[in-house]
Design an enzyme around this catalytic site. Structure first.
Site, mmCIF file in Angstrom:
data_model
loop_
_atom_site.group_PDB
_atom_site.id
_atom_site.type_symbol
_atom_site.label_atom_id
_atom_site.label_comp_id
_atom_site.label_asym_id
_atom_site.label_seq_id
_atom_site.Cartn_x
_atom_site.Cartn_y
_atom_site.Cartn_z
ATOM 1 N N LYS A 118 0.827 -1.223 0.000
ATOM 2 C CA LYS A 118 0.000 0.000 0.000
ATOM 3 C C LYS A 118 0.849 1.257 0.000
ATOM 4 O O LYS A 118 0.469 2.266 -0.584
ATOM 5 C CB LYS A 118 -0.953 0.000 1.199
ATOM 6 C CG LYS A 118 -2.091 -0.967 1.026
ATOM 7 C CD LYS A 118 -3.314 -0.543 1.814
ATOM 8 C CE LYS A 118 -4.504 -1.426 1.486
ATOM 9 N NZ LYS A 118 -5.607 -1.264 2.424
ATOM 10 N N LYS A 201 -4.595 -10.118 -6.190
ATOM 11 C CA LYS A 201 -5.843 -10.403 -5.465
ATOM 12 C C LYS A 201 -6.964 -9.438 -5.862
ATOM 13 O O LYS A 201 -6.695 -8.291 -6.227
ATOM 14 C CB LYS A 201 -5.607 -10.406 -3.943
ATOM 15 C CG LYS A 201 -5.476 -9.071 -3.298
ATOM 16 C CD LYS A 201 -5.508 -9.201 -1.757
ATOM 17 C CE LYS A 201 -5.542 -7.804 -1.170
ATOM 18 N NZ LYS A 201 -5.622 -7.727 0.260
ATOM 19 N N LYS A 204 -11.071 -4.139 -3.292
ATOM 20 C CA LYS A 204 -12.001 -2.995 -3.375
ATOM 21 C C LYS A 204 -11.314 -1.791 -3.984
ATOM 22 O O LYS A 204 -11.943 -0.928 -4.565
ATOM 23 C CB LYS A 204 -12.414 -2.521 -1.976
ATOM 24 C CG LYS A 204 -13.119 -3.489 -1.095
ATOM 25 C CD LYS A 204 -13.409 -2.778 0.252
ATOM 26 C CE LYS A 204 -13.571 -3.753 1.390
ATOM 27 N NZ LYS A 204 -12.351 -3.984 2.157
#
Ligand code: TYM
Length: 343
Positions: A118, A201, A204
């Protein structure tokens, strides 16, 4: 410390950082409902404080929290059986996270793959909250003395860190106070991949909406996304041993198995040697049959935000009544004076 014959206390959470996806449903919500219905004591949390580790538009975040609550309820979480609430309403989470920030080591946090992914290349510019994210996650779980945590495979490393924090706390303060939790990472598939890339993966926050199925998608959108899902040029495999080299086939077959509660062997028997187009057609039918009623119920529930807020508020009160005494005991153990305000 965990006595297998003792009753389990389940805790798990989902971030309201966007619309919940098929992966959240198959690897989390569906399992949460099964555990609830098997009679376990379950505490489920919409982790809004985790969501702001990356900037969120405030109005959109409020909507996303209610949307997530609607998804839990539409998937089958019964607030009469499980505790359902949003994290920011129970301040014990953030307070215990502070204590855990003082227990966890910088090196442990720096090794977390989710942080590395991230934060990307620009680590200096990542929020401090993103770095200490796993302390808050450990606090979410341990402030209830939860014993078992159902999650998808991507959260495994965070749960190992939760165990490390509990062990170090118990060691530093010479008490057997926090349980060493057991991750529950179970199912035919424990990681659902992007529809655009079988090695990434489903998430969202992926910029491409075609990479995922959202729980709010219409039947037409589901059909279009499955039709456009990446495939390869070969017939579908019939043997489990062939799946490792066929990520897109493995992903779609795994989704089919989970949606239909079917064993992978049976799915391989059914589709082995067939073309992707046949799997995509049948998968669309199954996905629409399972997700259609959930998205319809979500739409109904989000139409009554006051009722959602009431359910979350009620859950938060019940959650706080479990968490507050454990936080006070923790403060006592680390050497704080008793709080006159609280007692
Ligand atoms: P989050 O919000 O990313 O995901 C919620 C749940 O969905 C699972 N999941 C997946 N499983 C399989 N394949 C995928 N592609 C996939 N994407 C998401 C996650 O494993 C998770 O079970 N840090 C957590 C939230 C959290 C939490 C907690 C979880 C905060 N505190 C305490 C458990 C206990 C997260 O970001 O999940």
């Amino acid at each position: 410390m965990n006595n297998p014959s003792a009753r389990m206390r389940i805790f798990s959470g989902i971030q309201p950082s966007g619309v919940l996806t098929l992966a959240n449903y198959l690897c989390a919500l569906k399992r949460f409902v099964e555990l609830q219905d098997s009679g376990q004591e379950c505490v489920y949390c919409i982790v809004d404080l985790h969501a702001i580790t990356v900037w969120q538009d405030p109005g959109a975040l409020k909507d996303a929290i209610r949307h997530a609550a609607a998804a839990f309820l539409a998937a089958g979480i019964d607030p009469g059986k499980s505790i359902l609430f949003n994290q920011s309403q129970v301040s014990a989470h953030a307070e215990l996270a502070w204590v855990f920030n003082c227990v966890a080591r910088m090196g442990w946090m720096g090794r977390m793959t989710q942080f590395k992914e991230k934060a990307g290349r620009d680590r200096e510019n990542a929020s401090v909250g993103l770095f200490t994210y796993p302390s808050l996650m450990a606090a979410d779980i341990l402030v209830y003395h939860a014993t078992h945590v159902p999650v998808g495979d991507d959260q495994k490393q965070h749960l190992e860190l939760t165990r490390d924090i509990a062990i170090k706390f118990n060691h530093d303060y010479r008490r057997d106070f926090f349980p060493v939790i057991e991750p529950l990472i179970e199912g035919v598939t424990t990681r659902i991949m992007s529809l655009r890339d079988g090695t990434k993966k489903m998430s969202k926050s992926d910029p491409s909406d075609y990479s995922r199925i959202n729980l709010s998608d219409s039947a037409d959108q589901v059909a279009k996304k499955i039709r456009r899902a990446r495939s390869d040029a070969f017939a579908l495999p019939g043997q489990a041993s062939e799946l490792a080299s066929r990520p897109e086939a493995r992903n779609l077959l795994g989704i089919y198995a989970l949606l239909g509660n079917t064993a992978m062997d049976q799915v391989l028997d059914r589709f082995g040697g067939k073309m992707f187009s046949q799997l995509k057609g049948e998968l669309t039918e199954l996905a629409v049959a399972v997700l259609g009623p959930i998205s319809a119920e979500m739409n109904r529930l989000v139409g009554d935000p006051a009722e959602l807020d009431r359910i979350l508020g009620d859950g938060a009160e019940r959650a706080a009544s479990l968490a507050d005494p454990i936080l006070q005991q923790t403060y006592d153990i680390v050497g704080m004076l008793p709080s006159r305000r609280r007692n």
